[in-house]
Scaffold this motif. Sequence first.
Motif, PDB file in Angstrom:
ATOM      1  N   SER A  44       0.824  -1.206   0.000  1.00  0.00           N
ATOM      2  CA  SER A  44       0.000   0.000   0.000  1.00  0.00           C
ATOM      3  C   SER A  44       0.863   1.262   0.000  1.00  0.00           C
ATOM      4  O   SER A  44       0.631   2.187  -0.780  1.00  0.00           O
ATOM      5  CB  SER A  44      -0.915  -0.012   1.231  1.00  0.00           C
TER       6      SER A  44
ATOM      7  N   GLY B 266     -11.099   4.660  -8.280  1.00  0.00           N
ATOM      8  CA  GLY B 266     -11.815   5.534  -7.344  1.00  0.00           C
ATOM      9  C   GLY B 266     -11.071   6.836  -7.115  1.00  0.00           C
ATOM     10  O   GLY B 266     -10.262   7.261  -7.931  1.00  0.00           O
ATOM     11  N   ASN B 267     -11.342   7.447  -5.988  1.00  0.00           N
ATOM     12  CA  ASN B 267     -10.809   8.764  -5.672  1.00  0.00           C
ATOM     13  C   ASN B 267      -9.289   8.716  -5.469  1.00  0.00           C
ATOM     14  O   ASN B 267      -8.791   8.082  -4.543  1.00  0.00           O
ATOM     15  CB  ASN B 267     -11.488   9.306  -4.406  1.00  0.00           C
ATOM     16  N   ILE B 268      -8.582   9.404  -6.354  1.00  0.00           N
ATOM     17  CA  ILE B 268      -7.128   9.569  -6.221  1.00  0.00           C
ATOM     18  C   ILE B 268      -6.769  11.050  -6.428  1.00  0.00           C
ATOM     19  O   ILE B 268      -5.729  11.384  -6.961  1.00  0.00           O
ATOM     20  CB  ILE B 268      -6.353   8.659  -7.203  1.00  0.00           C
TER      21      ILE B 268
ATOM     22  N   ALA C  30      -6.407  11.043  -0.279  1.00  0.00           N
ATOM     23  CA  ALA C  30      -7.337  10.131  -0.948  1.00  0.00           C
ATOM     24  C   ALA C  30      -6.606   8.890  -1.454  1.00  0.00           C
ATOM     25  O   ALA C  30      -7.114   7.775  -1.338  1.00  0.00           O
ATOM     26  CB  ALA C  30      -8.038  10.843  -2.104  1.00  0.00           C
ATOM     27  N   ILE C  31      -5.426   9.079  -1.993  1.00  0.00           N
ATOM     28  CA  ILE C  31      -4.638   7.954  -2.494  1.00  0.00           C
ATOM     29  C   ILE C  31      -4.276   7.016  -1.347  1.00  0.00           C
ATOM     30  O   ILE C  31      -4.450   5.792  -1.445  1.00  0.00           O
ATOM     31  CB  ILE C  31      -3.368   8.451  -3.220  1.00  0.00           C
TER      32      ILE C  31
ATOM     33  N   GLN D 238      -0.832   8.337 -12.161  1.00  0.00           N
ATOM     34  CA  GLN D 238      -2.223   8.187 -11.736  1.00  0.00           C
ATOM     35  C   GLN D 238      -3.156   7.848 -12.900  1.00  0.00           C
ATOM     36  O   GLN D 238      -4.201   7.245 -12.700  1.00  0.00           O
ATOM     37  CB  GLN D 238      -2.715   9.462 -11.051  1.00  0.00           C
TER      38      GLN D 238
ATOM     39  N   SER E 253       1.102   3.906  -3.189  1.00  0.00           N
ATOM     40  CA  SER E 253       0.667   5.265  -2.827  1.00  0.00           C
ATOM     41  C   SER E 253       1.780   6.272  -3.055  1.00  0.00           C
ATOM     42  O   SER E 253       1.568   7.333  -3.639  1.00  0.00           O
ATOM     43  CB  SER E 253       0.213   5.311  -1.359  1.00  0.00           C
TER      44      SER E 253
ATOM     45  N   SER F  88      -5.714   6.521   1.439  1.00  0.00           N
ATOM     46  CA  SER F  88      -6.854   5.848   2.075  1.00  0.00           C
ATOM     47  C   SER F  88      -7.698   5.049   1.087  1.00  0.00           C
ATOM     48  O   SER F  88      -8.719   4.474   1.470  1.00  0.00           O
ATOM     49  CB  SER F  88      -7.728   6.877   2.801  1.00  0.00           C
ATOM     50  N   ASN F  89      -7.274   4.983  -0.163  1.00  0.00           N
ATOM     51  CA  ASN F  89      -8.041   4.277  -1.189  1.00  0.00           C
ATOM     52  C   ASN F  89      -7.809   2.763  -1.080  1.00  0.00           C
ATOM     53  O   ASN F  89      -6.692   2.290  -1.282  1.00  0.00           O
ATOM     54  CB  ASN F  89      -7.614   4.779  -2.577  1.00  0.00           C
TER      55      ASN F  89
ATOM     56  N   ASN G 190      -8.662   0.377  -3.070  1.00  0.00           N
ATOM     57  CA  ASN G 190      -8.267  -0.237  -4.343  1.00  0.00           C
ATOM     58  C   ASN G 190      -6.766  -0.077  -4.596  1.00  0.00           C
ATOM     59  O   ASN G 190      -6.123  -0.977  -5.130  1.00  0.00           O
ATOM     60  CB  ASN G 190      -9.065   0.357  -5.501  1.00  0.00           C
ATOM     61  N   ILE G 191      -6.227   1.055  -4.205  1.00  0.00           N
ATOM     62  CA  ILE G 191      -4.786   1.289  -4.330  1.00  0.00           C
ATOM     63  C   ILE G 191      -4.047   0.341  -3.388  1.00  0.00           C
ATOM     64  O   ILE G 191      -3.062  -0.295  -3.773  1.00  0.00           O
ATOM     65  CB  ILE G 191      -4.429   2.765  -4.037  1.00  0.00           C
TER      66      ILE G 191
END
Length: 147
Positions: A26, A47-49, A54-55, A40, A30, A57-58, A60-61
């Motif tokens: 992670s 989702g939100n990046i 945001a990155i 990016q 990130s 806490s994503n 999917n990342i």
Amino acid sequence: MVEWSDKERGIINSLFSTLDYEDIGSKTLSRCLIVYPWTQGYFAKFGNISSPEAIKSNPNIATHGVKILHGLDRAVKNMDNIKQAYTELSVLHSDKLHVDPDNFTLLSDCLTIVIAAKMGNSFNIETQATFQKFLAVVVSALRRQYH
């Protein structure tokens, strides 16, 4: 073909046997997306990046970062034939995903930084040199389809 000493094999196997894949994966992906924002574009569907927060806490990342680290297991298990082990991934990243091959180097640099920070003084000169050699072989294998 790359030659690996028994000591180098031991360093790589030891390093990977102690990695916390969820944490390191992670943080590595990130960091790459934050430090090199043009990367990016490959993750628009994640989702939100829109910001570093945001990155980080994503989910999917984070999940993909873990997947990347587990992808390195393939190299650890096939140190005598890393290029062959990554043929399919090289084709995928080149022909289907159209990933800029320089991104493999950027990601490997981020991974080195995250692991060095985590290991502290244990990430000594010998460990760093061996790990960089290992990552250089992996990056070369992933870039192979691009040539």
